[in-house]
Enzyme design. Structure first.
Site, PDB file in Angstrom:
ATOM      1  N   ARG A 186      42.266 147.059 -25.931  1.00  0.00           N
ATOM      2  CA  ARG A 186      41.421 147.028 -27.141  1.00  0.00           C
ATOM      3  C   ARG A 186      40.190 146.118 -26.988  1.00  0.00           C
ATOM      4  O   ARG A 186      39.787 145.423 -27.935  1.00  0.00           O
ATOM      5  CB  ARG A 186      42.233 146.589 -28.376  1.00  0.00           C
ATOM      6  CG  ARG A 186      43.360 147.512 -28.719  1.00  0.00           C
ATOM      7  CD  ARG A 186      42.932 148.919 -29.098  1.00  0.00           C
ATOM      8  NE  ARG A 186      44.082 149.786 -29.101  1.00  0.00           N
ATOM      9  CZ  ARG A 186      44.459 150.528 -28.033  1.00  0.00           C
ATOM     10  NH1 ARG A 186      43.742 150.543 -26.928  1.00  0.00           N
ATOM     11  NH2 ARG A 186      45.545 151.276 -28.087  1.00  0.00           N
ATOM     12  N   SER A 235      45.117 149.067 -37.296  1.00  0.00           N
ATOM     13  CA  SER A 235      45.918 147.928 -36.830  1.00  0.00           C
ATOM     14  C   SER A 235      45.095 146.651 -36.940  1.00  0.00           C
ATOM     15  O   SER A 235      43.985 146.574 -36.420  1.00  0.00           O
ATOM     16  CB  SER A 235      46.350 148.132 -35.375  1.00  0.00           C
ATOM     17  OG  SER A 235      47.238 149.213 -35.321  1.00  0.00           O
ATOM     18  N   GLU A 305      42.635 142.176 -34.084  1.00  0.00           N
ATOM     19  CA  GLU A 305      42.014 143.335 -33.439  1.00  0.00           C
ATOM     20  C   GLU A 305      40.778 143.739 -34.258  1.00  0.00           C
ATOM     21  O   GLU A 305      39.741 144.119 -33.718  1.00  0.00           O
ATOM     22  CB  GLU A 305      43.004 144.509 -33.362  1.00  0.00           C
ATOM     23  CG  GLU A 305      42.379 145.768 -32.756  1.00  0.00           C
ATOM     24  CD  GLU A 305      43.390 146.889 -32.523  1.00  0.00           C
ATOM     25  OE1 GLU A 305      44.559 146.597 -32.205  1.00  0.00           O
ATOM     26  OE2 GLU A 305      42.994 148.056 -32.678  1.00  0.00           O
TER      27      GLU A 305
HETATM   28  C1  LIG Z   1      43.648 154.761 -40.333  1.00  0.00           C
HETATM   29  C2  LIG Z   1      43.181 154.133 -39.042  1.00  0.00           C
HETATM   30  C3  LIG Z   1      43.844 154.414 -37.857  1.00  0.00           C
HETATM   31  C4  LIG Z   1      43.419 153.848 -36.641  1.00  0.00           C
HETATM   32  N1  LIG Z   1      44.094 154.151 -35.491  1.00  0.00           N
HETATM   33  C5  LIG Z   1      43.654 153.635 -34.310  1.00  0.00           C
HETATM   34  C6  LIG Z   1      44.327 153.965 -33.083  1.00  0.00           C
HETATM   35  O1  LIG Z   1      45.288 154.712 -33.035  1.00  0.00           O
HETATM   36  N2  LIG Z   1      43.851 153.441 -31.931  1.00  0.00           N
HETATM   37  C7  LIG Z   1      42.768 152.611 -31.912  1.00  0.00           C
HETATM   38  O2  LIG Z   1      42.367 152.165 -30.830  1.00  0.00           O
HETATM   39  N3  LIG Z   1      42.135 152.263 -33.061  1.00  0.00           N
HETATM   40  C8  LIG Z   1      42.545 152.761 -34.250  1.00  0.00           C
HETATM   41  N4  LIG Z   1      41.895 152.414 -35.401  1.00  0.00           N
HETATM   42  C9  LIG Z   1      40.780 151.439 -35.354  1.00  0.00           C
HETATM   43  C10 LIG Z   1      39.407 152.057 -35.124  1.00  0.00           C
HETATM   44  O3  LIG Z   1      39.363 153.415 -35.567  1.00  0.00           O
HETATM   45  C11 LIG Z   1      39.004 151.999 -33.644  1.00  0.00           C
HETATM   46  O4  LIG Z   1      38.937 150.663 -33.195  1.00  0.00           O
HETATM   47  C12 LIG Z   1      37.640 152.639 -33.413  1.00  0.00           C
HETATM   48  O5  LIG Z   1      37.404 152.763 -32.028  1.00  0.00           O
HETATM   49  C13 LIG Z   1      36.487 151.853 -34.045  1.00  0.00           C
HETATM   50  O6  LIG Z   1      35.340 152.680 -34.011  1.00  0.00           O
HETATM   51  P1  LIG Z   1      34.228 152.523 -35.126  1.00  0.00           P
HETATM   52  O7  LIG Z   1      33.158 153.488 -34.830  1.00  0.00           O
HETATM   53  O8  LIG Z   1      34.829 152.600 -36.475  1.00  0.00           O
HETATM   54  O9  LIG Z   1      33.747 151.033 -34.806  1.00  0.00           O
HETATM   55  P2  LIG Z   1      33.447 149.859 -35.839  1.00  0.00           P
HETATM   56  O10 LIG Z   1      34.670 149.524 -36.613  1.00  0.00           O
HETATM   57  O11 LIG Z   1      32.216 150.172 -36.600  1.00  0.00           O
HETATM   58  O12 LIG Z   1      33.139 148.670 -34.816  1.00  0.00           O
HETATM   59  C14 LIG Z   1      34.144 148.161 -33.970  1.00  0.00           C
HETATM   60  C15 LIG Z   1      33.472 147.319 -32.874  1.00  0.00           C
HETATM   61  O13 LIG Z   1      32.664 148.191 -32.067  1.00  0.00           O
HETATM   62  C16 LIG Z   1      31.318 147.756 -32.069  1.00  0.00           C
HETATM   63  N5  LIG Z   1      30.463 148.946 -32.023  1.00  0.00           N
HETATM   64  C17 LIG Z   1      30.535 150.052 -32.811  1.00  0.00           C
HETATM   65  N6  LIG Z   1      29.601 150.955 -32.424  1.00  0.00           N
HETATM   66  C18 LIG Z   1      28.930 150.397 -31.385  1.00  0.00           C
HETATM   67  C19 LIG Z   1      27.852 150.827 -30.556  1.00  0.00           C
HETATM   68  N7  LIG Z   1      27.250 152.022 -30.722  1.00  0.00           N
HETATM   69  N8  LIG Z   1      27.403 149.984 -29.583  1.00  0.00           N
HETATM   70  C20 LIG Z   1      27.984 148.767 -29.413  1.00  0.00           C
HETATM   71  N9  LIG Z   1      29.003 148.313 -30.155  1.00  0.00           N
HETATM   72  C21 LIG Z   1      29.488 149.118 -31.130  1.00  0.00           C
HETATM   73  C22 LIG Z   1      31.148 146.936 -33.329  1.00  0.00           C
HETATM   74  O14 LIG Z   1      30.097 145.991 -33.200  1.00  0.00           O
HETATM   75  C23 LIG Z   1      32.517 146.276 -33.419  1.00  0.00           C
HETATM   76  O15 LIG Z   1      32.565 145.156 -32.561  1.00  0.00           O
HETATM   77  C24 LIG Z   1      42.305 152.968 -36.630  1.00  0.00           C
HETATM   78  C25 LIG Z   1      41.620 152.694 -37.817  1.00  0.00           C
HETATM   79  C26 LIG Z   1      42.048 153.255 -39.008  1.00  0.00           C
HETATM   80  C27 LIG Z   1      41.285 152.944 -40.268  1.00  0.00           C
END
Ligand SMILES: Cc1cc2nc3c(=O)[nH]c(=O)nc-3n(C[C@H](O)[C@H](O)[C@H](O)COP(=O)(O)OP(=O)(O)OC[C@H]3O[C@@H](n4cnc5c(N)ncnc54)[C@H](O)[C@@H]3O)c2cc1C
Length: 313
Positions: A186, A235, A305
């Site tokens: 992660r 998570s 996380e």
């Molecule tokens: C219901 C639910 C279920 C989930 N299940 C999982 C799972 O099974 N596995 C898992 O790994 N995660 C899970 N997650 C967490 C989340 O979806 C992941 O971590 C996902 O990869 C985050 O992507 P995001 O676009 O929402 O990033 P954000 O939440 O917007 O950002 C997360 C991080 O990434 C950085 N970031 C985002 N976009 C960029 C970019 N373009 N360039 C540089 N940095 C960037 C941000 O600065 C931040 O540090 C879940 C979340 C929810 C709400």
């Protein structure tokens, strides 16, 4: 609270910007938790060149924070000073398959990436079907899934990653290899100042029906075990080495615990929920309370996380 409006100064420094630059833009509606204060400036670049132009002209002392689908994020109630960059699916949302590669923009939803791979009869990316983030967030978080019951639906970003493009804080566009991404659980060790713009993933040629059947299993697993429609950040804590975070939280008696408008999920106790009226402070404080109780009960320190950005109110 409102920040000083610097957008006219920034526009004057970077003439010809094609993206949208807004002052005091509310971020809560863009986040899964639906909480938090405004961005001092919110920049939505038109395309990669526009982003590079913007960053090259932005004074180096202005802090930059990037958000994706904000599905792994708490925006604090006092908002985010400096610039928040949010890539829009309009300029960064495509997913295109060619040969055994799928190339996707950083604002492509993980689900769309999985669908594009399946349509090209490429397997190995089914796990993305259940993750609600975008590709940029998947790169930063090394997003992936583990399943105790069904290993065939497991996977992690690093397993499929081939290369990524990003813009550095100084506006230079760079290409990153797997070594550059330094993926661990992660986490990516790639420099924090990068804004990812796209990435290529390698699929495994297969049969579309079988790939879609796996995606359906991913969906089924989610619906059964997780809060898929709640205001949550997924998570909350990483699994400490040799432990599972939810078991430690359960053992510490935190299942269902509430603080203000926030609650530890009854269904999956490593998820925190906004029951409707929570503030970011309620959610973060509840997380800290869980960490304290787990430490007292088991001696294990939980590591967030979920990313927390901005300042407290
Ligand atoms: C219901 C639910 C279920 C989930 N299940 C999982 C799972 O099974 N596995 C898992 O790994 N995660 C899970 N997650 C967490 C989340 O979806 C992941 O971590 C996902 O990869 C985050 O992507 P995001 O676009 O929402 O990033 P954000 O939440 O917007 O950002 C997360 C991080 O990434 C950085 N970031 C985002 N976009 C960029 C970019 N373009 N360039 C540089 N940095 C960037 C941000 O600065 C931040 O540090 C879940 C979340 C929810 C709400």
């Amino acid at each position: 609270m409102n920040f000083v409006d610097l957008t006219n100064d920034i526009r004057a420094l970077a003439p010809g910007l094609r993206g949208r630059l807004e002052a005091n833009a509310q971020l809560a509606p863009y986040t899964w938790f639906r909480v938090g204060g405004p961005a001092q400036m919110l920049f939505t670049p038109h395309d990669e060149q526009d982003l590079a132009h913007f960053l090259a002209h932005l004074p180096p002392e202005v802090p930059v924070t990037t958000i994706g689908a904000a599905s792994n994020m708490i925006v604090r109630d006092g908002g985010v000073p400096g610039v928040v960059i949010r890539l829009s699916p309009k300029g960064f949302g495509d997913a295109v398959a060619a040969g055994d590669l799928v190339t996707a923009g950083a604002a492509c939803l993980d689900k769309k990436l999985a669908n594009a791979a399946a349509a090209a009869s490429l397997g190995g990316l089914e796990f993305y079907y259940g993750i609600p983030g975008m590709v940029g967030g998947a790169l930063r978080m090394n997003a992936g899934t583990r399943s105790n019951t069904n290993p065939e639906i497991e996977g992690e970003t690093r397993d499929r990653f081939v290369s990524a493009r990003a813009v550095k804080r100084n506006g230079r566009i760079v290409t990153l290899t797997a070594d550059d991404m330094a993926f661990t659980y992660r986490h990516s060790g790639a420099p924090d100042d990068l804004v990812f713009t796209s990435a290529a993933f390698r699929g495994v040629p297969g049969e579309e029906g079988a790939i879609r059947a796996k995606m359906a299993k991913v969906q089924e697993h989610r619906e059964r075990d997780q809060e898929t429609r709640a205001k949550t950040g997924g998570s909350t804590f990483k699994n400490p080495p040799g432990h599972s975070a939810w078991r430690l939280i359960d053992a510490a008696g935190c299942r269902g615990l509430t603080l203000g408008g926030a609650q530890v999920s009854e269904k999956h106790c490593n998820f925190l929920l906004n029951l409707g009226e929570a503030t970011a402070a309620d959610i973060e404080e509840l997380g800290e309370e869980v960490r304290r109780r787990v430490m007292a009960q088991s001696g294990v320190e939980l590591d967030w996380e979920i990313k927390r950005i901005g300042v407290k109110a």
